[in-house]
Write a protein that holds these residues in place. Sequence first.
Motif, short mmCIF file in Angstrom:
data_model
loop_
_atom_site.label_atom_id
_atom_site.label_comp_id
_atom_site.label_asym_id
_atom_site.label_seq_id
_atom_site.Cartn_x
_atom_site.Cartn_y
_atom_site.Cartn_z
N VAL A 533 -10.49 21.50 7.47
CA VAL A 533 -9.31 21.20 8.27
C VAL A 533 -8.04 21.36 7.43
CG1 VAL A 533 -8.09 19.39 9.53
CG2 VAL A 533 -10.54 19.63 9.79
N TYR A 535 -4.35 19.84 7.67
CA TYR A 535 -3.45 18.90 8.32
C TYR A 535 -2.01 19.39 8.14
CZ TYR A 535 -7.40 15.67 8.45
OH TYR A 535 -8.62 15.09 8.69
N THR A 536 -1.22 19.23 9.20
CA THR A 536 0.15 19.70 9.13
C THR A 536 1.08 18.77 9.89
OG1 THR A 536 1.63 21.58 9.59
CG2 THR A 536 -0.16 21.19 11.16
N ILE A 551 2.35 16.45 14.55
CA ILE A 551 1.25 16.31 13.61
C ILE A 551 -0.01 16.87 14.23
CG2 ILE A 551 0.76 13.93 14.38
CD1 ILE A 551 -0.05 13.32 11.43
N ALA A 553 -4.28 18.63 13.22
CA ALA A 553 -5.33 19.11 12.33
C ALA A 553 -5.81 20.45 12.87
CB ALA A 553 -6.48 18.11 12.28
N TRP A 564 -8.26 16.03 17.05
CA TRP A 564 -7.48 15.01 16.34
C TRP A 564 -6.01 15.08 16.75
CZ3 TRP A 564 -3.84 14.65 12.22
CH2 TRP A 564 -3.86 13.45 11.48
N LEU A 575 2.56 14.08 4.24
CA LEU A 575 1.16 13.75 4.49
C LEU A 575 0.45 13.54 3.16
CD1 LEU A 575 0.24 16.40 7.22
CD2 LEU A 575 0.47 13.93 7.60
N ILE A 577 -3.80 12.21 1.85
CA ILE A 577 -5.12 11.83 2.34
C ILE A 577 -5.92 11.16 1.24
CG2 ILE A 577 -6.14 14.10 1.81
CD1 ILE A 577 -7.73 13.74 4.48
N VAL A 582 -5.70 9.39 6.66
CA VAL A 582 -4.56 10.29 6.50
C VAL A 582 -3.28 9.47 6.61
CG1 VAL A 582 -3.32 12.28 7.42
CG2 VAL A 582 -5.83 12.23 7.51
N ALA A 604 -9.05 9.58 9.97
CA ALA A 604 -9.21 11.03 9.87
C ALA A 604 -10.17 11.58 10.91
CB ALA A 604 -9.70 11.40 8.47
N GLY A 607 -7.88 9.94 14.74
CA GLY A 607 -6.44 10.12 14.84
C GLY A 607 -5.70 8.86 15.21
#
Length: 701
Positions: A533, A535-536, A551, A553, A564, A575, A577, A582, A604, A607
């Motif tokens: 994944v 994440y952004t 936000i 994934a 998520w 971000l 983790i 997260v 994670a 969500g």
Amino acid sequence: MNNISRSIIIFIMLSVVLAACGSGGGNSGSNTSSLSNLVTNGTVITMAVGQDGTTYIGGDFTFVGPATGGSASINAISGTITSSFPKVLGLVQAIVPDGSGGWYIGGIFTYVGGVARNNIAHILANNTVDTAWNPDANSGIYALALNGTTLYAGGGFSVIGGQSRNRIAALDTATGTATSWNPNAGSYVFTLVISGTTVYVGGNFTTIGTATRNRIAAIDISTGAPTTWDPNANDTVNTITVSGSMVYAGGSFTSIGGASRNRIAAIDSSGAATTWNPNANNTVNTIVVNGSTIYAGGLFTNIGGVARTSIAALNNTTGNALSWDANMTGGGVYTLTLDGSIVYVGGGFGNIGAAERRYVGAFDTTTGLATSWDPRANGNVLAIAVSGSTVCAGGTFTSMNAQVRAYIAAIDASGALKAWNPNAGSLVYALAVNGNTVYAGGVFSAIGGQTRNYIAALDATTGLATSWNPNANDTVRAFAVSGNTVYAGGDFLNIGSAARNRIAALDAVTGNAAAWNPNANNTVYTLIANGSVVYTGGDFTNIGGALRNHIAAIDNSSGIATAWNPNADMSVIALAIQGNTVYAGGGFGNIGGAARFAIAALDATTGNATSWNAGGSGVVRGIGINGGTVYAGGDFTNFAGLTRNYLVALDAATGSVITSWNPNADDKVYALVMNGGTVYAGGDFTHIGMDPFAKLVNIYQ
């Protein structure tokens, strides 16, 4: 002196010891670490740490150098600074030697060498602050003059040395207490000169005691009463120099001594202006006399009948400019000090003649050329004094011996600036390190000696750009590296020879975009690659083919958003983790289905927001995790009901503030990275606690 910028811009390291992970224990306060002592002259926006312990920084700076605060002790021959000289939190505008190897300094400051000192201090010959001497002025000190065991001070204060003294006072050099001498100036005093039994003063006052004295006066050194000498200037007097029976004055005036005199004049013992008339077209800040030559510095571009920028050598009889022309560029000259055949000069300039000299330099009175002395400040120099082989300088600068580093630099594990110098053409917003490669993103079009639009890969040894060239068409703001893939986020719509809206996966060898294409509809600020994944976070509301507010994934194979969906109500900027959690930071008030202000811990898998609920008063822009501690930096001044200015340490289990850890920055923190037991924080702060260090601060556990 004239109005100038008072901004102070810098960077450092602090030392803070915490107890075991998650305990919330540790010592209170913070102490400057000897491991690093560097500052930048502008904002640090991003940082990354290499495997060898090198810290890479990027942002909006052009210089990096040793932290000095607003004053520095400089070797008169080599130009190198004395590292043990106490750092000043604030700016220094007046300096005089104490006659025993130390210095009296005045300005607008609150700490010197970690000792509380308001606007005036005595630094001893051993480079420590005189703890027994503390006049404690309640406003700025702009001028100092020493006469035996008495130090005369001028400025904007109304209390000094334990007494009410309006803007001018005489202080006992042994005790720091004000003497009975009390001229009582009606407004600011900017310059003081002692000649025999007379103290000459200039400023913007209109009274001395009960007598009318417009901006310039002579005061009896015994009684404190003004003499009959009364040149009556019609505007501010910034500088006074006495030579024999002649008093030279400079400032903003256009009339003085009963005559029209533009900003510079010679006044005789009767208070009348002589025929000497260089006629400057703008402010004169400083004057020194060297035999038959008068050196004047200021903001003028014409003086003595010819074009002269900021500095000129004038004939003491005719007032005409001599052929000597320093041809300065930049922000003017604020101070000149004569020492034998050398004139030291400080200001806002960038060169003396053909020689590059940043804010401070020296020229030979015989040749008129700049000497090799080149301390290189990172901001305005307002005061210079000389004692033996030492030059003491003060100003708005925060570093001497600064080196050019355009928007990107590297600091080794010992805290020393590395020679590595990619010389970016503009701001750097994102950095990542993978082996011997440093990835840089920003708004530049050149870096590492090559044309590179918004994104580049740099050799970690040489600083040169590699052949890797994705050639983005707009700003790159975030990186994540995983194996042979470099994930990039930002504002771009094309990168790696393909249309990619604000997020892309790039081949680490070729720089080409992979088929992976989440297609964000607005800016991407942060990325983390974790297993399968990515994440952004950002400003987007649609990414990976799904509605995702700020936000998401993203599956690292398909580019499709996973299920998520924390659904933040405003931007996610940071971000981090750890395990199955997260951590997200930004400007949101709701995320993961719960009210969470600026920072949240998200499951994670689901969500959903966990019960962890720290709650900041402003935007969180950077998050770092070390064991049981979560560090956050941003715009906030309060966390969980406790005052925490821009930096906070939170218990990873409970979300409670670790109360013993409080660096107390004075402005925003933009980035946090971890390196073993060290938290690296970068931002826009100008000091941490009582230490005059900013833009980058390293906080040790």
